[in-house]
Motif scaffolding. Structure first.
Motif, mmCIF file in Angstrom:
data_model
loop_
_atom_site.group_PDB
_atom_site.id
_atom_site.type_symbol
_atom_site.label_atom_id
_atom_site.label_comp_id
_atom_site.label_asym_id
_atom_site.label_seq_id
_atom_site.Cartn_x
_atom_site.Cartn_y
_atom_site.Cartn_z
ATOM 1 N N VAL A 538 9.318 -44.981 20.605
ATOM 2 C CA VAL A 538 8.265 -43.958 20.334
ATOM 3 C C VAL A 538 8.674 -43.360 18.960
ATOM 4 O O VAL A 538 7.759 -43.165 18.020
ATOM 5 N N TYR A 539 9.967 -43.403 18.543
ATOM 6 C CA TYR A 539 10.337 -42.902 17.054
ATOM 7 C C TYR A 539 9.823 -43.609 16.152
ATOM 8 O O TYR A 539 9.109 -43.205 15.146
ATOM 9 N N GLN A 540 10.082 -45.093 16.313
ATOM 10 C CA GLN A 540 9.614 -46.039 15.335
ATOM 11 C C GLN A 540 8.036 -45.868 14.958
ATOM 12 O O GLN A 540 7.505 -46.126 13.926
ATOM 13 N N TYR A 541 7.353 -45.706 16.241
ATOM 14 C CA TYR A 541 5.743 -46.010 16.242
ATOM 15 C C TYR A 541 5.319 -44.523 15.401
ATOM 16 O O TYR A 541 4.568 -44.714 14.572
ATOM 17 N N LEU A 542 5.699 -43.431 15.907
ATOM 18 C CA LEU A 542 5.157 -42.216 15.360
ATOM 19 C C LEU A 542 5.637 -41.974 14.027
ATOM 20 O O LEU A 542 4.682 -41.658 12.912
ATOM 21 N N SER A 543 6.777 -42.429 13.474
ATOM 22 C CA SER A 543 7.038 -42.226 12.130
ATOM 23 C C SER A 543 6.606 -43.248 11.018
ATOM 24 O O SER A 543 6.598 -43.237 9.908
ATOM 25 N N THR A 544 6.124 -44.213 11.590
ATOM 26 C CA THR A 544 5.336 -45.552 10.760
ATOM 27 C C THR A 544 3.889 -45.498 11.129
ATOM 28 O O THR A 544 3.327 -45.775 9.882
ATOM 29 N N ALA A 545 3.165 -45.228 12.207
ATOM 30 C CA ALA A 545 1.872 -45.561 12.422
ATOM 31 C C ALA A 545 0.848 -44.132 12.488
ATOM 32 O O ALA A 545 -0.304 -44.271 12.367
ATOM 33 N N VAL A 546 1.635 -43.177 12.819
ATOM 34 C CA VAL A 546 0.971 -41.827 13.145
ATOM 35 C C VAL A 546 1.108 -40.910 11.577
ATOM 36 O O VAL A 546 2.458 -40.862 11.691
ATOM 37 N N GLU A 547 0.263 -40.696 10.997
ATOM 38 C CA GLU A 547 0.297 -40.172 9.731
ATOM 39 C C GLU A 547 0.959 -38.736 9.890
ATOM 40 O O GLU A 547 1.862 -38.408 8.986
ATOM 41 N N SER A 548 0.578 -38.011 10.567
ATOM 42 C CA SER A 548 1.320 -36.516 10.768
ATOM 43 C C SER A 548 2.705 -36.490 11.174
ATOM 44 O O SER A 548 3.369 -35.314 11.106
ATOM 45 N N PHE A 549 3.244 -37.537 11.898
ATOM 46 C CA PHE A 549 4.565 -37.495 11.814
ATOM 47 C C PHE A 549 5.385 -38.422 10.968
ATOM 48 O O PHE A 549 6.681 -38.560 11.416
ATOM 49 N N LYS A 550 5.114 -38.878 9.811
ATOM 50 C CA LYS A 550 5.870 -39.544 8.950
ATOM 51 C C LYS A 550 6.663 -38.397 8.318
ATOM 52 O O LYS A 550 6.594 -37.265 8.216
ATOM 53 N N SER A 551 7.537 -39.326 7.430
ATOM 54 C CA SER A 551 8.746 -38.463 6.956
ATOM 55 C C SER A 551 8.371 -37.330 5.993
ATOM 56 O O SER A 551 9.066 -36.382 5.512
ATOM 57 N N GLU A 552 7.128 -37.578 5.264
ATOM 58 C CA GLU A 552 6.560 -36.518 4.388
ATOM 59 C C GLU A 552 6.361 -35.037 5.209
ATOM 60 O O GLU A 552 6.262 -34.186 4.457
ATOM 61 N N TYR A 553 5.999 -35.146 6.259
ATOM 62 C CA TYR A 553 5.739 -33.964 7.188
ATOM 63 C C TYR A 553 6.902 -33.783 8.234
ATOM 64 O O TYR A 553 7.239 -32.284 8.134
ATOM 65 N N ILE A 554 7.208 -34.505 8.886
ATOM 66 C CA ILE A 554 8.334 -34.300 9.953
ATOM 67 C C ILE A 554 9.673 -34.961 9.487
ATOM 68 O O ILE A 554 9.367 -36.088 9.426
ATOM 69 N N SER A 555 10.741 -34.319 9.499
ATOM 70 C CA SER A 555 12.167 -35.118 9.145
ATOM 71 C C SER A 555 12.471 -35.915 10.288
ATOM 72 O O SER A 555 12.065 -35.553 11.533
ATOM 73 N N GLU A 556 13.355 -36.666 10.161
ATOM 74 C CA GLU A 556 13.835 -37.695 11.098
ATOM 75 C C GLU A 556 14.634 -37.000 12.140
ATOM 76 O O GLU A 556 14.373 -37.364 13.445
ATOM 77 N N GLY A 557 15.382 -35.970 11.856
ATOM 78 C CA GLY A 557 15.888 -35.217 12.954
ATOM 79 C C GLY A 557 15.066 -34.417 13.811
ATOM 80 O O GLY A 557 15.039 -34.231 14.926
ATOM 81 N N VAL A 558 14.199 -33.723 13.412
ATOM 82 C CA VAL A 558 13.115 -32.847 14.051
ATOM 83 C C VAL A 558 12.326 -33.841 14.885
ATOM 84 O O VAL A 558 12.083 -33.509 15.904
ATOM 85 N N LEU A 559 12.112 -34.953 14.350
ATOM 86 C CA LEU A 559 10.885 -35.839 15.234
ATOM 87 C C LEU A 559 11.800 -36.283 16.557
ATOM 88 O O LEU A 559 11.543 -36.502 17.293
ATOM 89 N N LYS A 560 13.327 -36.969 16.177
ATOM 90 C CA LYS A 560 14.200 -36.900 17.327
ATOM 91 C C LYS A 560 14.193 -36.120 18.499
ATOM 92 O O LYS A 560 14.170 -36.047 19.531
ATOM 93 N N GLN A 561 14.329 -34.777 18.128
ATOM 94 C CA GLN A 561 14.493 -33.588 18.737
ATOM 95 C C GLN A 561 12.963 -33.549 19.802
ATOM 96 O O GLN A 561 13.036 -33.352 20.733
ATOM 97 N N LEU A 562 11.938 -33.820 18.965
ATOM 98 C CA LEU A 562 10.626 -33.467 19.626
ATOM 99 C C LEU A 562 10.460 -34.628 20.752
ATOM 100 O O LEU A 562 10.045 -34.377 21.854
ATOM 101 N N ILE A 563 10.662 -35.945 20.490
ATOM 102 C CA ILE A 563 10.829 -37.065 21.294
ATOM 103 C C ILE A 563 11.655 -36.691 22.485
ATOM 104 O O ILE A 563 11.383 -36.989 23.813
ATOM 105 N N GLN A 564 12.842 -36.186 22.273
ATOM 106 C CA GLN A 564 13.883 -36.073 23.480
ATOM 107 C C GLN A 564 13.914 -34.707 24.126
ATOM 108 O O GLN A 564 14.222 -34.524 25.121
ATOM 109 N N LYS A 565 12.907 -33.738 23.720
ATOM 110 C CA LYS A 565 13.006 -32.524 24.099
ATOM 111 C C LYS A 565 12.204 -32.649 25.604
ATOM 112 O O LYS A 565 11.264 -33.230 25.891
#
Length: 783
Positions: A538-565
């Motif tokens: 899920v992390y690989q998919y969101l950070s590469t394929a979905v524009e709103s979750f790329k590193s320009e907008y959401i940092s790596e650490g925040v995205l990981k917490q969103l997924i595991q929340k």
């Protein structure tokens, strides 16, 4: 001429003295001496020669003599009698009956005091006979008398020189012989320097002309001794004939030897060998008819000699190169043949393949990454294998020297870590037994083994010998196909997963691998989370394929917490009273009670990513029906507007500016997003749900985290620079704690396991001011 006249005067006085001494007062003609007239050379280029004892004259050639004596008048005539060399005669003895030549009258114009010139033309006589001079006045009544028989009064004759051939033809023959001498010399160097090995190489891989020339020469050159005898015999024959013709032409052996030597050295050796050393193949091919001709002409001598040489010396063997000589040949001729350095190294590596053992290229056992056969295949084990970067892993049982299986990384891609499988189960299923080979095995043998498809990895074992028992075999390392190829290429092959650039020197390599340690955290008993493997996907998919979750907008650490929340991980079971396990508002619960995740025209300010299961999508007024499954996402416009707008993407390196621009757009949107489609669950579902407010908080946390990192670097280094993404704090919580310490706030922000909702509630005064600046307007859902 003046010198001649002076000697003539002195000689006349001397003769007068002798004449007076021997004349005894008689009035007869008395010849006291004679000399050749050297001021005039006859037409054939020869003159009369006076030796120490007698005169020598050329036969049938006019020879002029000056006679010195008394009583010489214009009527004096001279004749000659032929006698043996031991015959003696005195002055005034008659020679009337002994004459054999005609009478020769003195030239009237040449008569002077006591001398006159007479022109003679005498036939040849044998070497044991002499001509004796007889004189009288031109009066038939007078007797012919001898003029003594002293040695200096005798004449011998030599034959007129003749040539074997006419002069012009002889000169033409000499030029042809010089040409043939040069051709023989050139062919000796050009053809004999081409051994059969080189000729075969040219015939196979030369250009078209060279192949043609080599095929012409090959039948002659393979009979090496016969060709050699023909060339040498022909060369000697031509050179000797040339010397004979020159001697006959010049009439002098010394001149002939000197001239033939000069001609043969220059035109028969130096020039032709200089040319044939560079163009021997072409010249040999064009003159092959000449070689065949002389092989036939000299066969009676050269063929038997060649057979004797074959019997004594054996057949001719071409030049062959050892590996070392071939390497040196390539090094010496590298520039001439235009070979690159890398090509040279590859050839050298291939030539050394049979000389190197696998012990020389193996990786020692202490440096080999191995795994225990009893280890469980959980997420931690898979992450460790992934971080190692190896596709084939030796598996040991008990001791590291007891390697029993090879584990392939590709065998683990379809495994479920929640099944509690062990390495042993996987190895026994695929049954990839470890392959052993001895340490003295050559690389060419192990390469053939790798090429057979049996394996691409071998355990290297060494034998320990004992005097009283059988030897023990101990593993000492690992050798792979890559090790052999590196030895051939003479360079290290570094792929994207290698930890070292050189296994021997252990030079570490910078690798940019994703840190997956966060997904190893075990959830609490009452919380609902997805598996670590699925979380990584899920992390690989969101950070590469979905524009709103790329590193320009959401940092790596925040995205990981969103997924595991836990609150974002939801399940939907058909036929169950509890339709989904995640907390939700009443509207969302009512929607999902009808097995609907989205309903057309009804607000839904959340984003959904299907993880497992299938859904049915009904689109538009035409109610077109589609089916979707894993990693289909819906409701992205509910989170944010087009974040790739030019105003945002204009500063790709400023992540904080991108986040602020996105936050401003979210603040200007309406409160709800109304989809124009319906999404219905048709199977049990597992999906990730992120609502709009959660996404806003994630953007705020990313902005604050990057500001904290920037301020921390500026404070420590005195530089106003942005910390790279991979150097930032892994989570939101640590950034907030650092910022709180900087402002010396005593209030507690959040524990390291806190959630995003807690961050919103327990934000420090400084963070609240930042948030108030970003939330000046209400959020909208018009995306």
């Amino acid at each position: 001429m003046a010198k001649y006249e002076a000697w003539k005067g002195k000689f006349n006085i001397l003769l007068v003295f002798f004449g007076l001494a021997f004349s005894n007062g008689e009035s007869k003609i008395k010849i006291f001496g004679m000399m050749p007239v050297d001021s005039k050379i006859n037409d054939e280029g020869h003159q009369t020669i006076f030796t120490k004892k007698y005169f020598s004259m050329m036969e049938n050639i006019d020879n002029q003599l000056r006679l010195f004596g008394a009583g010489i008048t214009n009527k004096t005539v001279v004749s000659f009698a032929k006698k043996n060399t031991d015959f003696t005669a005195r002055f005034s003895d008659p020679c009337q009956d002994d004459r054999v030549t005609k009478a020769f009258r003195v030239e009237p114009d040449s008569i002077s005091n006591y001398s006159a010139i007479v022109t003679l033309n005498l036939p040849f006589i044998n070497n044991d006979e002499n001509y004796l001079i007889c004189t009288r006045d031109d009066n038939k009544s007078m007797m012919w008398i001898y003029q003594d028989s002293y040695e200096w009064m005798k004449f011998k004759m030599h034959k007129k020189p003749t040539t074997i051939l006419p002069t012009w033809l002889q000169i033409l023959f000499i030029m042809c012989l010089l040409t043939m001498s040069g051709l023989f010399s050139g062919l000796n160097l050009g053809l004999m320097s081409l051994d059969m090995t080189e000729l075969d190489i040219i015939a196979r891989c030369g250009d078209e002309k060279e192949k043609k020339y080599a095929k012409r020469i090959h039948p002659v050159r393979k009979r090496g001794n016969y060709l050699l005898c023909t060339i040498l015999l022909g060369n000697v024959l031509v050179n000797n004939t040339l010397t004979i013709l020159l001697s006959d032409l010049t009439g002098s052996g010394v001149v002939a030897v000197l001239s033939s030597t000069a001609g043969i050295v220059v035109f028969g050796e130096i020039v032709p060998q200089a040319i044939c050393s560079r163009h021997g193949l072409a010249i040999g091919a064009h003159t092959i008819w000449f070689t065949y001709f002389f092989m036939g002409v000299t066969a009676i001598a050269s063929y038997p000699i060649s057979k004797i040489l074959d019997a004594v010396l054996g057949e001719e063997i071409g030049n062959f190169y050892s590996r070392d000589r071939l390497k040196e040949l390539l090094n010496v001729t590298q520039k001439q043949i235009g070979m690159q350095y890398d090509e040279m190294k590859i050839i050298e590596g291939a030539l050394a393949l049979t000389q190197i053992t696998i012990r020389d290229v193996m990786t020692p056992l202490d440096d080999v990454y191995m795994i225990d056969i009893n280890r469980k295949l959980d997420f931690e084990t898979l992450s460790e294998i992934n971080q190692s970067g190896y596709s084939r892993i030796p598996v040991y049982e008990g001791d590291r020297t007891n390697i029993s299986y090879f584990l392939y990384y590709k065998d683990l891609t379809m495994l479920d870590t929640e099944k509690n499988l062990t390495i042993r189960q996987v190895c026994e299923f695929y049954n990839r037994k470890a392959v052993y080979d001895f340490d003295d095995t050559k690389l060419d043998h192990i390469l053939n083994r790798f090429k057979s498809g049996e394996t691409h990895m071998v355990v290297v074992q060494s034998a320990i010998n004992y005097a009283d028992k059988d030897p023990d075999y101990v593993p000492i390392g690992i050798v792979t196909l890559e090790d052999v190829i590196e030895e051939i290429l003479q360079t290290e092959i570094v792929d994207e997963t290698d930890r070292y650039t050189d296994n021997r020197e252990k030079k570490p390599r910078k690798r940019h691998l994703k840190d997956l340690s966060y997904f190893r955290q075990k959830p609490s008993a009452n919380s609902l989370t997805i598996s670590p493997q699925l979380a990584v996907a899920v992390y690989q998919y969101l950070s590469t394929a979905v524009e709103s979750f790329k590193s320009e907008y959401i940092s790596e650490g925040v995205l990981k917490q969103l997924i595991q929340k836990p609150s974002n991980c939801c399940r939907f079971k058909l036929g169950s009273e509890t339709k989904y396990d995640a907390p939700s508002d009443n509207e969302a619960a009512g929607t999902e009670a009808k097995n609907l995740l989205y309903q057309r025209g009804k607000p839904g300010d959340f984003f959904i990513l299907i993880l497992q299961g299938k859904v049915e999508i009904v689109i538009g007024k035409e109610e077109m029906v589609f089916q979707g499954g894993s990693f289909h996402c819906f409701g992205l416009p509910a989170l944010t507007d087009e974040v790739t707008d030019q105003s945002v993407s204009g500063k790709p390196n400023d992540s904080a500016a991108v986040g602020r621009a996105t936050m401003q757009r979210l603040s200007q949107k309406e409160a709800h997003y109304k989809p124009d489609y319906t999404v219905r669950a048709v199977t049990d579902l597992e999906y990730l749900r992120i609502d709009r407010e959660m996404y806003k908080n994630a953007l705020q946390s990313t902005i604050l985290e990057r500001q904290v990192s920037k301020k921390s670097v500026s404070k420590d280094c005195g530089l106003n620079e942005t910390v790279p993404e991979d150097k930032q704090s892994p989570g939101i919580t640590s950034s907030l704690i650092e910022l709180n310490k900087e402002n010396k706030e005593n209030s507690t922000l959040i524990s390291k396991t806190g959630s995003l909702n807690d961050i919103r509630v327990e934000m420090s005064p400084l963070l609240k001011g930042e948030a108030e600046e970003l939330n000046t307007t209400k959020t909208s859902s018009n995306i």
